[in-house]
Structure formats: C-alpha cells, structure tokens
Design an enzyme around this catalytic site. Structure first.
Site, PDB file in Angstrom:
ATOM      1  CE  LYS A   1      -4.730   0.632   0.120  1.00  0.00           C
ATOM      2  NZ  LYS A   1      -5.413  -0.666   0.417  1.00  0.00           N
TER       3      LYS A   1
HETATM    4  N1  GLU Z   1      -7.351  -0.162  -3.300  1.00  0.00           N
HETATM    5  C1  GLU Z   1      -7.729  -0.965  -3.769  1.00  0.00           C
HETATM    6  C2  GLU Z   1      -8.280  -2.508  -2.589  1.00  0.00           C
HETATM    7  O1  GLU Z   1      -7.571  -2.253  -1.336  1.00  0.00           O
HETATM    8  C3  GLU Z   1      -7.425  -2.118  -5.025  1.00  0.00           C
HETATM    9  C4  GLU Z   1      -6.140  -2.345  -4.700  1.00  0.00           C
HETATM   10  C5  GLU Z   1      -5.160  -3.345  -6.248  1.00  0.00           C
HETATM   11  O2  GLU Z   1      -5.828  -3.282  -7.119  1.00  0.00           O
HETATM   12  O3  GLU Z   1      -3.922  -3.217  -6.499  1.00  0.00           O
HETATM   13  O4  GLU Z   1      -7.855  -3.883  -2.529  1.00  0.00           O
END
Ligand code: GLU
Length: 424
Positions: free
Chosen positions: A112
């Site tokens: 993240k």
């Molecule tokens: N931000 C989204 C999540 O929390 C998608 C992450 C992604 O597609 O890599 O799952």
C-alpha cells in the site's frame, strides 16, 4: 496475548490489523518464528515530497510505500491520498492486501502507498506534480515484477495515468503493467473501475442465496458514495434491491421506499452536489443515524473505524458487508458476532478491485485484452470461491467469517514461506 507494536507503526488501523491477525493465528499451529515475520512489513519507505504549489510556494508532503510480504510474487496495492495517512495506517492496509490476494489465489503479496494530503484542496496541476514527485521518490521499489500500485481512497484513473507516465519516463519506454486502474487508452481494463463495487454485489448475492433471500426483498444501506459505494449501489439497484439510504462525506440521503440511484448518479455527475442537498430525491439523514437504520444489508464503503462499540449494539442489519478496508473495530466485531449479525470481511467483500487489477496486469503482460463479459464472469467465479471457502470454514468451525478468511489467507502465505525457507 496482544502483540507488541513498534512505535513507528502504532496507530489504530495497525493495532486492529495485528489484533485480527492474532485472533486468527490463535487457531493455527504456526511456527512462532514465522509469526513475528508476518506481523511487520517486509519493506517500508518514507519519503518527503516537495511540490510547487500554484501560488509559487513549495509545500512538502509526507508519503509512504509499504510492501508487507514478498513471498508469493510481486506486491500489489493501492495509493491513498488522505490527510490521516500515516506509516502505521499504510502498513496495516498493506498487511490486509497480503491476506486478500492470498485468499483470492492471486500471485501477489500485499502493498500500500499513501500521501498525507487532502486531495480536494489541491488543483489538478498540484495533484499531478505531487503524484509525479511521489512516484519518482518511490521509483526504486516499483516495477511490473516488483510492486504494482492501483487506485485507493482519494486517487483515480487519472492519478494512475500519471503514475504510468512518470515510471515510463524514467525507463524510457511505455510500461503498461507497472500500475493498474489506468484509463483504457494506456492499457486499463474493461470493468476495472466498477470492479470493487461489482465484487461487493457478487458477495451480497451469494449471502442472500445462502440464507434464502432474494434481491427483490432486500433493503440496503450504504455508507460512502465513492468508487466502491456508488458502483455497488448502481448494480444492486439494477439487480432489484431497494437502496434506502446512502451517504457521502457531507451527510446522508434517505428514502424508505427506495432511492432512485440512477437519478442520483446522473445529478452528481452533472452538478457534483453533496448528497444531502438532493432533497428532491430523498430526505437528508445524519450519517450516525444511517448506520443504525433497520435493513437487511449494511455496506460500509467509506473509511476505517466506522463501526465501533458505540454504534454496534444499535446496528439493525442482518448482514454487514465490508466494502471499505478495516471499517469494523475489534470490539464492534465481537458485539456483532454475539448479536448474530454476519460480517463478510473486507478481505473477501472488497477483493473485486484487486482481482480485476490482476486481470489488467495479466492483459498488459499478454499484450491482449479480454472482453468485459469474460472479466465479470471470472471476477464472479474467483470472489464467490473465496467467499464460499471462508463461509464453509466459519460454519463448520463456528468462527466469525473474518477469522475463517484470515486463517485461509495466512495459511497460504505461511506455506510459501515454509517452502522458500529463510535467507540466508
Ligand atoms: N485499493 C484496492 C484495495 O484496497 C485495490 C488494490 C489493487 O487493485 O491493487 O483492494
């Protein structure tokens, strides 16, 4: 026993992620040496991001990119722009991504990123400069085989286009598979934008089927009308459910007979009006009252820490489906479990986004694009399998579904660590 949390990570969402992890591993006989490794991120980078603002000043923002676990493949996870972003929050969300990708059987570890900024206060030019400098600072971590970002709270397809361009400028050629959630014209995937909301609906449909209900006799309340909440509302409405209340950061809108979701979406696209101002389409309602309305399905699709020990005793839904990451505190989870409210955890319910991100990454690597119907049906198959596996485990072992889902995800990651061994 509660885990010790190093001060640099100590923050409510991190404490929650570790406490949920501790609850799950209490049911597993994992090697204690491995447990310690899984709690903390493998890599975390903190950067300062100087940005030339429109008035000529240079403002410096704090940014992070955290890779929680690299044992099963490149890392994957969104980039969040929000004033409350901290190293601890980003690390917690990276950890959730590890379990989410493992549970869905995707060949990724969790990551993240985030910048502590209120994107609503920046001009488009400022946001572009912020994004480009942030990506330049975390560039050494990124790559199609290393770490692949995506949208999250406060970012969107345009942000991802700047990510793709900045990365491509550094290496000197266009790299499509370094980021997902991009616009279609530079290698985005059909169905990616609505994927998280669509996955929430796929899971809701399965829950209803399992408990012998239909969409037609289902009332739904949704907190948050961003990328997740608005698409979930639209698709649930199309499938016949009655959405009785929704909210955004300004407040809520309520209609006991069911809101006209397409009209609300059309109005918002045209005017960008706050939901509570659309009084021709429903009555304004306080966000706190929205969460405790009687309904069959409650979908928190905003930020973390929304369902707490204060409101959990008053919640009147039958099923709580977590569209957001980490919306339910540990205390609230216990209260809802005692009250027989089924909580479908974030790592299943909102996995649609990363599942279709995986499809986007795979299409870019193949230099071949798939049809939308194929994407919808593959998404449905993968998310339904993850849901059914966790539900079966939860029912047979009499565990909350979150614990069952975490057990399945953690076991998968533990197996990867075990067979790779410890380097050196
Ligand atoms: N931000 C989204 C999540 O929390 C998608 C992450 C992604 O597609 O890599 O799952």
């Amino acid at each position: 026993m509660a885990s010790h949390i190093p001060p640099e990570f100590d923050q409510p969402t991190f404490r929650l992620a570790v406490a949920q992890f501790d609850q799950a591993v209490a049911h597993l006989a994992l090697d204690p040496n491995l447990l310690e490794r899984l709690k903390l991120p493998q890599r975390a980078l903190a950067v300062s991001i100087p940005v030339r603002m429109d008035d000529g000043r240079v403002e410096v923002f704090r940014g992070y990119r955290v890779q929680h676990d690299l044992s099963r493949g490149p890392t994957k996870g969104g980039i969040r722009y929000h004033p409350d972003v901290t190293l601890g929050e980003v690390s917690a969300l990276a950890m959730l991504m590890t379990w989410k990708t493992a549970l869905a059987g995707l060949p990724f570890g969790g990551a993240k990123g985030g910048v502590a900024v209120n994107p609503n206060l920046l001009s488009s030019g400022e946001l572009e400069r912020l994004t480009r400098r942030y990506i330049a600072e975390i560039f050494p971590l990124l790559g199609p085989d290393k770490d692949i970002p995506a949208p999250d709270v406060g970012t969107n397809a345009q942000t991802m286009a700047w990510v793709m361009d900045t990365y491509s400028q550094q290496v000197g050629f266009a790299v499509r598979d370094v980021v997902t959630g991009k616009p279609l014209s530079i290698g985005g995937s059909l169905g990616r934008e609505e994927a998280t909301g669509r996955g929430v609906v796929d899971v809701t449909r399965e829950v209803l089927r399992h408990f012998d209900h239909s969409m037609d006799d289902t009332t739904v309340v949704i907190q948050g009308f961003g990328n997740v909440g608005s698409h979930a509302a639209r698709i649930l409405h199309e499938e016949g459910a009655k959405i009785i209340a929704i909210s955004d950061r300004f407040g809520g809108l309520y209609n006991p007979n069911g809101l006209n979701i397409p009209a609300i979406i059309a109005e918002r696209t045209r005017e960008k009006s706050p939901l509570p101002s659309l009084t021709q389409l429903g009555e304004p309602i306080f966000p706190d009252d929205l969460l405790t309305l009687p309904c069959r399905v409650l979908i928190p699709a905003a930020l973390s820490g929304q369902i707490t020990q204060t409101n959990a005793p008053k919640i009147q839904c039958q099923f709580l489906i977590e569209g957001a990451n980490g919306p339910t505190t540990l205390e609230a989870d216990a209260i809802l479990h005692d009250r027989n409210i089924l909580v479908v955890p974030d790592i299943i319910a909102n996995a649609g986004g990363v599942i279709v991100s995986y499809f986007e990454w795979a299409q870019d690597a193949q230099r071949f694009s798939w049809e939308e119907a194929h994407i919808h049906s593959r998404l449905q198959t993968i998310i339904t399998q993850a849901f059914s596996r966790a539900l079966q485990h939860a029912e047979s072992k009499k565990l909350p579904m979150r614990t069952a889902a975490l057990i399945a995800g953690i076991e998968e990651v533990a197996r990867a660590h075990q067979c790779r061994g410890l380097y050196p």
